[in-house]
Design an enzyme around this catalytic site. Structure first.
Site, PDB file in Angstrom:
ATOM      1  N   LYS A  87      -2.950   0.476   9.352  1.00 43.81           N
ATOM      2  CA  LYS A  87      -1.996   0.387   8.245  1.00 43.81           C
ATOM      3  C   LYS A  87      -2.059   1.659   7.393  1.00 43.81           C
ATOM      4  O   LYS A  87      -3.148   2.097   7.015  1.00 43.81           O
ATOM      5  CB  LYS A  87      -2.285  -0.847   7.405  1.00 43.81           C
TER       6      LYS A  87
ATOM      7  N   THR B 251      -0.796  -5.321  -5.812  1.00 43.07           N
ATOM      8  CA  THR B 251      -0.880  -5.351  -4.349  1.00 43.07           C
ATOM      9  C   THR B 251      -2.104  -6.140  -3.872  1.00 43.07           C
ATOM     10  O   THR B 251      -2.578  -5.946  -2.750  1.00 43.07           O
ATOM     11  CB  THR B 251      -0.938  -3.920  -3.789  1.00 43.07           C
TER      12      THR B 251
ATOM     13  N   GLY C 193      -4.173  -8.636  -2.097  1.00 48.65           N
ATOM     14  CA  GLY C 193      -3.963  -9.517  -0.948  1.00 48.65           C
ATOM     15  C   GLY C 193      -2.950  -9.036   0.067  1.00 48.65           C
ATOM     16  O   GLY C 193      -2.573  -9.792   0.968  1.00 48.65           O
ATOM     17  N   THR C 194      -2.515  -7.782  -0.029  1.00 53.86           N
ATOM     18  CA  THR C 194      -1.506  -7.306   0.923  1.00 53.86           C
ATOM     19  C   THR C 194      -2.019  -7.311   2.360  1.00 53.86           C
ATOM     20  O   THR C 194      -1.285  -7.664   3.284  1.00 53.86           O
ATOM     21  CB  THR C 194      -1.019  -5.889   0.558  1.00 53.86           C
ATOM     22  N   GLY C 195      -3.275  -6.923   2.562  1.00 52.16           N
ATOM     23  CA  GLY C 195      -3.822  -6.896   3.919  1.00 52.16           C
ATOM     24  C   GLY C 195      -3.934  -8.283   4.514  1.00 52.16           C
ATOM     25  O   GLY C 195      -3.584  -8.500   5.685  1.00 52.16           O
ATOM     26  N   CYS C 196      -4.410  -9.239   3.721  1.00 51.22           N
ATOM     27  CA  CYS C 196      -4.503 -10.628   4.179  1.00 51.22           C
ATOM     28  C   CYS C 196      -3.117 -11.159   4.532  1.00 51.22           C
ATOM     29  O   CYS C 196      -2.922 -11.814   5.565  1.00 51.22           O
ATOM     30  CB  CYS C 196      -5.109 -11.507   3.096  1.00 51.22           C
TER      31      CYS C 196
END
Length: 270
Positions: free
Chosen positions: A175, A206, A208-211
């Site tokens: 990412k 932002t 929690g964007t990866g989760c």
């Protein structure tokens, strides 16, 4: 129509923006039934992680086994797994139950800088969980920790994706949100690259964007999409969730998981 089921194996976020809570919101927003296996409980808010309590391996094992014994699971997302013992139990259970469409998000450090994976467990995360994954989704800091290489360009992202692919996953998505240029994600399947460009949104919210992104991939895999399409749809979803992020607390607010539902209900002035 049969309900598609997605399982998240991750830590609980008391603030609700990341971890188990974000995953379940994402599964629901994208038309899948979400279930959870909790690996750790965190005390955190928008400003950072205050405390962490890991689950013992028996309760992690029993959560997984009882769900697979009763319910057909169409995809699995793995997030925060803080120690090697939990990592090995998860891998053994998923292999025993022949789990499909496993997405591994290698959560290592929180946005506030709190280590969520014990440093000594990094090698086991890579060697034990990556080989059972259909997709792994490191961000740039995580990819740097995994590969021991600095990443500051698209070419270096591609190099990292190749190296991570050698650990055994079906596909790798590196990412690009941490680059200063466009937010481009790179998908590598062992033979070719695909690029997913997103609109960079000027917001601090932002959390929690990866989760959310990884669980969106799992939800779309559960619904029958191939990996490239699942990643594309997940990218569209996370872009919208960031664009409609929620102003909450004094730190990093969460993304808007149900932005499409809220928009249809007339809750946004657009």
């Amino acid at each position: 129509m049969k309900t598609k089921v997605a399982l998240t194996i991750a830590g609980s976020d008391s603030c609700g923006g990341a971890g188990i809570q974000a995953d379940l919101k994402t599964f629901s927003a994208l038309g899948t039934y979400g279930m959870s296996v909790i690996t750790a409980v965190t005390a955190q808010n928008t400003t950072g992680v205050v405390d962490v309590r890991e689950m013992d391996v028996d309760i992690v094992r029993n959560q997984i086994d009882c769900l697979f014994a009763d319910i057909e699971i169409d995809a699995v997302k793995i997030g925060m797994v803080s120690n090697g013992e939990i990592i090995n139990v998860i891998a053994a259970c998923l292999r025993a139950h022949k789990a499909v469409h496993v997405v591994v998000d290698p959560v290592m450090v929180s946005k506030s800088g709190h280590h969520l994976l014990r440093p000594e467990a990094k090698e086991e995360l890579v060697k034990v969980l990556f080989p059972i994954a259909a997709v792994v989704t490191p961000n740039i800091p995580e990819a740097e920790l995994i590969t021991d290489d600095k990443i500051a360009s698209l070419e270096q992202m591609k190099k990292a994706a190749r190296k991570i692919y050698e650990f055994g996953p079906g596909c790798v998505v590196v990412k690009g949100g941490h680059l200063t240029e466009d937010a481009v994600d790179v998908l590598y399947d062992g033979s070719s690259f695909k690029y997913y460009k997103g609109t960079r949104v000027d917001t601090k919210n932002t959390h929690g964007t990866g989760c959310t992104f990884s669980s969106a991939i799992a939800a779309h895999l559960a619904r029958g999409y191939a990996v490239p399409e699942a990643v594309s749809l997940a990218k569209d979803y996370i872009n919208g969730a960031i664009l409609h992020a929620i102003e909450l607390g004094r730190g990093f607010g969460p993304t808007g998981h149900f932005y499409d539902l809220y928009r249809k209900a007339g809750m946004f002035n657009e």
